[in-house]
Design an enzyme around this catalytic site. Structure first.
Site, mmCIF file in Angstrom:
data_model
loop_
_atom_site.group_PDB
_atom_site.id
_atom_site.type_symbol
_atom_site.label_atom_id
_atom_site.label_comp_id
_atom_site.label_asym_id
_atom_site.label_seq_id
_atom_site.Cartn_x
_atom_site.Cartn_y
_atom_site.Cartn_z
ATOM 1 N N MET A 1 0.716 -1.341 0.067
ATOM 2 C CA MET A 1 -0.002 -0.124 0.096
ATOM 3 C C MET A 1 0.794 1.316 -0.160
ATOM 4 O O MET A 1 1.733 1.363 0.895
ATOM 5 C CB MET A 1 -0.885 -0.062 1.124
ATOM 6 C CG MET A 1 -2.064 -1.069 1.325
ATOM 7 S SD MET A 1 -3.020 -1.034 2.663
ATOM 8 C CE MET A 1 -1.840 -2.271 3.774
ATOM 9 N N GLN B 1 7.909 -5.288 -4.147
ATOM 10 C CA GLN B 1 6.909 -5.220 -5.438
ATOM 11 C C GLN B 1 7.703 -4.074 -6.171
ATOM 12 O O GLN B 1 7.876 -2.906 -5.592
ATOM 13 C CB GLN B 1 5.576 -4.921 -4.996
ATOM 14 C CG GLN B 1 4.697 -4.598 -6.212
ATOM 15 C CD GLN B 1 3.331 -4.342 -6.000
ATOM 16 O OE1 GLN B 1 2.919 -2.916 -5.649
ATOM 17 N NE2 GLN B 1 2.421 -5.458 -6.100
ATOM 18 N N CYS C 1 -2.295 -2.079 -10.538
ATOM 19 C CA CYS C 1 -2.750 -0.569 -9.915
ATOM 20 C C CYS C 1 -3.349 -0.093 -11.270
ATOM 21 O O CYS C 1 -2.534 -0.099 -12.314
ATOM 22 C CB CYS C 1 -1.592 -0.206 -9.650
ATOM 23 S SG CYS C 1 -1.683 1.579 -9.004
ATOM 24 N N GLY D 1 -8.165 -9.662 -1.801
ATOM 25 C CA GLY D 1 -9.485 -9.011 -2.121
ATOM 26 C C GLY D 1 -10.401 -9.474 -0.849
ATOM 27 O O GLY D 1 -10.750 -10.584 -1.017
ATOM 28 N N GLY D 2 -11.153 -8.731 -0.023
ATOM 29 C CA GLY D 2 -12.157 -9.050 0.989
ATOM 30 C C GLY D 2 -11.483 -9.913 2.211
ATOM 31 O O GLY D 2 -12.600 -10.256 2.934
#
Length: 257
Positions: A26, A90, A120, A250-251
């Site tokens: 992030m 990354q 992204c 995700g999630g």
């Protein structure tokens, strides 16, 4: 943390002897100070930590690896000996030569896992021809990953063992969430890297963000909740490619998830 900031393995190959959860990269969050804090909170090494994305040309052109102060703002260089097997660096790249140079330098520093950002959707990233837009150019993405794998595995020594290479991508782009679109991207990378992976016993793995990237009309923040997640597609890919490691992103916002 951003929504969906953790992910987990979905294939049997991925779970054997590996960390169960990861803290996703992030921007302006997962800097070295934050990674040190997470290691203090959970010192047992059962979580994989990811750095912020660093552009590959910061190494090939900006020579960032020669500037210890600048480097330390992005990568926990002083803790790499302890963090190496639990930290992923990354990178973003649009050129195979830049990607090769970045992985080569990171490997010499002691990094053991480098990931290519193909997920992204931000406008600035699109203008640099990397991130999610690479999914629309699977042949270029494949050549970038191949160059990374070569750099990660060539001339291994005791002090410079092979590094693992992974790709973090979406399950689709804009309106296209078809399995054929995703398979074309995955196949391109596997086919391009197969000979290198076989020779080095170092296959490429995939982190699937189970939500389409929206390249126009939504902000990256909005794209973290829209469109809806499709975890079934990630599980479908894990079934279709049983010899490839997949991780779903995700999630995963609770222990139960």
């Amino acid at each position: 943390m951003h929504s969906g900031s953790a992910f987990r393995a979905v294939s049997r190959a991925a779970t054997a002897g590996r960390m169960r959860t990861s803290v996703a990269p992030m921007i302006d969050v997962t800097d070295p100070c934050f990674l040190r804090l997470l290691r203090l909170i959970s010192p047992f090494g059962n979580h994989q930590l990811w750095t912020e994305m660093v552009h590959a040309n910061a190494f090939s052109r900006g020579q960032m690896h020669l500037d210890q102060i600048k480097l330390a703002h992005h990568i926990p260089i002083h803790e790499l000996e302890d963090f190496a097997h639990g930290t992923v660096v990354q990178i973003g790249a649009s050129d195979p030569n830049d990607a090769y140079a970045a992985v080569s330098e990171l490997r010499q520093m002691g990094v053991r896992h480098v990931n290519l950002n193909c997920g992204c959707p931000s406008r600035n990233v699109q203008m640099g021809s990397f991130g999610a837009v690479l999914m629309t150019r699977p042949e270029l993405a494949a050549q970038i990953v191949k160059s990374m794998l070569v750099a990660a595995t060539e001339s291994p020594t005791e002090n410079s063992p092979p590094a693992h290479i992974s790709v973090k991508c979406r399950i689709g782009i804009d309106e296209d969430e078809s399995p054929e679109f995703l398979r074309l991207f995955i196949d391109s990378i596997i086919n391009a890297t197969d000979s290198v992976a076989a020779a080095s016993s170092a296959p490429v793995s995939f982190v699937l963000h189970a939500r389409r990237a929206w390249l126009s009309g939504l902000s990256p923040e909005q794209n973290r909740s829209v469109p809806l997640l499709n975890h079934a597609r990630a599980y479908e890919m894990a079934r279709d490619y049983p010899h490839t490691q997949f991780v779903v992103n995700g999630g995963a916002d609770s222990i139960q998830a």
